[in-house]
Design a protein around this motif. Structure first.
Motif, mmCIF file in Angstrom:
data_model
loop_
_atom_site.group_PDB
_atom_site.id
_atom_site.type_symbol
_atom_site.label_atom_id
_atom_site.label_comp_id
_atom_site.label_asym_id
_atom_site.label_seq_id
_atom_site.Cartn_x
_atom_site.Cartn_y
_atom_site.Cartn_z
ATOM 1 N N ILE A 17 80.250 74.274 89.348
ATOM 2 C CA ILE A 17 81.482 74.782 88.743
ATOM 3 C C ILE A 17 81.146 75.669 87.554
ATOM 4 O O ILE A 17 80.117 75.509 86.899
ATOM 5 N N ALA A 18 82.027 76.626 87.281
ATOM 6 C CA ALA A 18 81.884 77.515 86.128
ATOM 7 C C ALA A 18 83.105 77.358 85.234
ATOM 8 O O ALA A 18 84.203 77.095 85.721
ATOM 9 N N MET A 19 82.915 77.531 83.945
ATOM 10 C CA MET A 19 84.028 77.361 83.018
ATOM 11 C C MET A 19 85.130 78.362 83.314
ATOM 12 O O MET A 19 86.308 78.031 83.303
ATOM 13 N N HIS A 20 84.744 79.598 83.573
ATOM 14 C CA HIS A 20 85.721 80.636 83.924
ATOM 15 C C HIS A 20 85.190 81.408 85.123
ATOM 16 O O HIS A 20 84.042 81.846 85.138
ATOM 17 N N GLY A 21 86.015 81.571 86.127
ATOM 18 C CA GLY A 21 85.594 82.289 87.313
ATOM 19 C C GLY A 21 84.828 81.393 88.263
ATOM 20 O O GLY A 21 84.957 80.174 88.260
ATOM 21 N N THR A 22 84.011 82.009 89.097
ATOM 22 C CA THR A 22 83.240 81.279 90.093
ATOM 23 C C THR A 22 81.770 81.236 89.685
ATOM 24 O O THR A 22 81.269 82.143 89.030
ATOM 25 N N PRO A 23 81.056 80.182 90.066
ATOM 26 C CA PRO A 23 79.636 80.116 89.719
ATOM 27 C C PRO A 23 78.842 81.183 90.459
ATOM 28 O O PRO A 23 79.189 81.579 91.574
ATOM 29 N N LYS A 24 77.779 81.646 89.831
ATOM 30 C CA LYS A 24 76.932 82.695 90.413
ATOM 31 C C LYS A 24 76.261 82.217 91.695
ATOM 32 O O LYS A 24 76.171 82.960 92.677
ATOM 33 N N TYR A 25 75.754 81.003 91.684
ATOM 34 C CA TYR A 25 74.959 80.495 92.811
ATOM 35 C C TYR A 25 75.865 79.757 93.786
ATOM 36 O O TYR A 25 76.488 78.751 93.448
ATOM 37 N N GLN A 26 75.934 80.265 94.979
ATOM 38 C CA GLN A 26 76.819 79.713 95.996
ATOM 39 C C GLN A 26 76.171 78.544 96.732
ATOM 40 O O GLN A 26 74.964 78.314 96.632
ATOM 41 N N ALA A 27 76.966 77.803 97.464
ATOM 42 C CA ALA A 27 76.455 76.659 98.224
ATOM 43 C C ALA A 27 75.309 77.107 99.129
ATOM 44 O O ALA A 27 75.385 78.162 99.765
ATOM 45 N N GLY A 28 74.262 76.330 99.166
ATOM 46 C CA GLY A 28 73.106 76.661 99.987
ATOM 47 C C GLY A 28 72.024 77.427 99.250
ATOM 48 O O GLY A 28 70.981 77.741 99.844
#
Length: 601
Positions: A26-37
């Protein structure tokens, strides 16, 4: 905010949106840089060689291996033996990915977060890490741990164990978007171990941990050795690959930093972070540096500099008047110090969130004014009308204009010079102590005291050993000292502990300045409940303005870089991280080590 003592969000319109289903990070704002996988963070070498010993120098001493309680002087490195629910990435503002937690599930109304734990997660004795351990850790940290934990976890109202490897934290409301990330910073302790061992006592017995290192040996007050756990349960996780590459971490303690520097040149220490401009500019003219065996490097940072300065203890009567604090600030000649003492390497700190988009500059925006207006008349008028800037001199060492202004402020506050001494209506002289732990600050403090003396103020500089300093700071037993409020790129709950009224009366807490302001308390809550990056910037700038104009510290300076000197035996990637450098991702290069006579394994 990242929790420095212990560790070193997902779609996007509001801060930390609820997840439609359990996620990996999870990211505080927006989406996390590193995606699943993802397989590893970009800034590490996932195939870095493992092994070898790295020796690091520490000034002072220690008498405890428990980093979580107020009592005792903690050993550096002890926290590395404990794994946390999640791990942050070093190339994002504030994102966390599952470590002990396999998935994170935020409720649609944001009033809870559920962590599903990895079944393979283990303590060093082979016992599994369970939801009971997580619940136990939360309760004991909040009840018996450092005062910091009580404010940091203050918005959690209940913990529910949903199964052997599933635990839910419930919040008082859905406004604190930072809480799931804060909980992912939690180091998980063994309930079984602490049922037989006192948690709230200092001890030199190595505690049971779960991380990539465990304590191999201890020489009380002198050294601590950590060894890499070869069968560490999490070594192949994406968040772990490329980290903890050294076989052994040896922390050697020295009486002071001057001795530690000499030990470094003598080859007793391998890697050193330099914090003294004088040392960096003049004390590295040694043969190992000249012939290239020691490398000096400056790493650019992208992090908030925070605020360092001579902090005034508002619990002391002489510092409770804002005009007095302003007068004292005028007595520090930064321009002369930078030119004469610091070789022009520094810039003046002007904000509690310096070197970032969170610091207040110019005049308040309409959005900031909306937060500040309810406090008009209860906070300094300058907050609304004037941009804060620290005083500036011509660098000549002659600061008579500043001292004249300071004396006028002191007179306004009821202090008058008599026979060269500043006294109040009760005949009390203006005398205080500057308490220091690091002798290097004497060369900065002494010219400051000379300027104060011209005002009739007697400031005595006292350097004490680290153990005595820590004990006095726990009891707020000081007049003035060097304070550092380190800030992250995503400030939040920790602001309560830094500046909140409740923390001012908590022995061992981090509101060492003793600030008690309803306006600051309210603005801190605006920071914590910010729903977007824009809202966070607005609230933080509003808070910064009130702190700036409160004149709570005599601002020091910052660099925007990290200075590192090391023997040329290391490998690392060339990928930049926000902190500039992280030795935990370096490794020993066998060829380089052999060239200077060191073993890689």
């Amino acid at each position: 905010m990242r929790l420095p003592a212990l560790a070193l969000f997902a779609t996007a319109v509001l801060a930390l949106p609820a997840t439609a289903e359990p996620v990996h990070g999870i990211a505080m704002h927006g989406t996390p840089k590193y995606q699943a996988g993802f397989t590893h963070f970009d800034y590490v070498n996932p195939d870095a060689p493992k092994g070898g010993e790295v020796r690091l120098g520490v000034s002072g001493t220690f008498d405890s291996l428990n980093p979580f309680i107020l009592a005792g002087k903690k050993a550096v490195g002890a926290g590395l033996t404990f794994d946390t629910l999640g791990r942050p990435s070093a190339d994002e503002p504030f994102s966390y990915y599952g470590l002990i937690a396999q998935t994170i599930d935020i409720a649609p109304d944001r009033t809870s977060v559920t962590f599903a734990l990895r079944p393979e997660a283990r303590f060093h004795d082979g016992s599994p890490i369970t939801a009971e351990d997580v619940e136990f850790t939360f309760q004991i940290l909040r009840e018996k741990g450092l005062p910091f934990f009580r404010s940091y976890y203050g918005d959690v109202v209940k913990v529910d164990i949903e199964g052997p490897h599933k635990v839910t934290f419930r919040f008082k409301d859905g406004n604190n978007g930072e809480l799931p990330l804060i909980l992912m910073q939690m180091p998980i302790l063994s309930k079984a171990y602490y049922s037989k061992n006192a948690f709230d006592k200092t001890s030199l017995e190595p505690p049971l941990g779960s991380g990539p290192y465990k304590i191999a040996s201890v020489d009380a007050g002198k050294s601590i050795v950590l060894s890499r756990v070869p069968d560490y349960w999490g070594k192949d996780l994406p968040v772990s690959r490329g980290h903890a590459n050294f076989g052994t971490l040896r922390y050697e303690y020295f009486r002071d930093d001057t001795i530690a520097l000499e030990a470094f040149f003598a080859g007793q220490i391998d890697w050193r972070r330099e914090t003294s401009a004088l040392s960096w500019a003049q004390r590295y003219d040694k043969p190992p540096v000249a012939d290239g065996r020691i490398k000096k490097e400056a790493f650019e940072t992208e992090q908030t500099a925070g605020m360092q300065g001579f902090g005034m203890n508002l619990r002391r009567p002489q510092f409770q008047d804002r005009d007095v604090r302003r007068a004292i600030i005028l007595a520090l000649d930064f321009e002369w110090s930078n030119k004469t003492l610091f070789f022009g390497l520094y810039k003046r700190t002007r904000s509690f969130f310096d070197n970032s988009d969170l610091g207040a500059t110019g005049l308040p925006s309409p959005a900031e004014l909306k937060l500040l207006e309810p406090w008009r008349g209860k906070i300094p008028d300058e907050v609304f009308t004037t941009e804060y800037k620290p005083p500036v001199t011509d660098g000549s060492g002659n600061i008579r204009p500043q001292l004249r202004e300071a004396l006028a402020l002191l007179k306004k506050a009821g202090w008058e010079p008599k026979n060269g001494k500043l006294t109040n209506a009760q005949g009390q002289e203006f005398v205080f102590e500057i308490l220091l732990e690091n002798p290097a600050y004497e060369r900065i403090a002494l010219p400051f005291t000379k300027n104060l003396e011209l005002l009739g103020i007697k400031a005595n500089v006292r350097v004490v050993d680290p153990a005595q300093y820590e004990e006095r700071m726990k009891r707020f037993d000081f007049d003035m000292t060097v304070e550092l409020f380190a800030q992250s790129d995503s400030p939040g709950n920790e602001q309560r502990d830094f500046f909140g009224s409740a923390a001012a009366d908590e022995p061992g807490g981090r509101n060492t300045l003793g600030i008690k302001s309803p306006a600051i308390d309210a603005l801190i809550e605006q920071v914590i409940t910010a729903k977007s990056r824009e809202d966070l910037q607005t609230a933080t700038k509003a808070l910064d303005r009130v702190l700036q104009w409160g004149y709570y510290t005599v601002p020091h300076w910052n660099l925007g870089k990290v200075w590192v000197a090391h023997w040329d035996m290391f490998g690392r990637t060339d990928k930049r991280i926000k902190a500039g450098v992280d030795i935990n991702t370096w490794w020993i290069d066998p060829k380089k080590a052999a060239a200077i006579g060191r073993k890689a394994n």
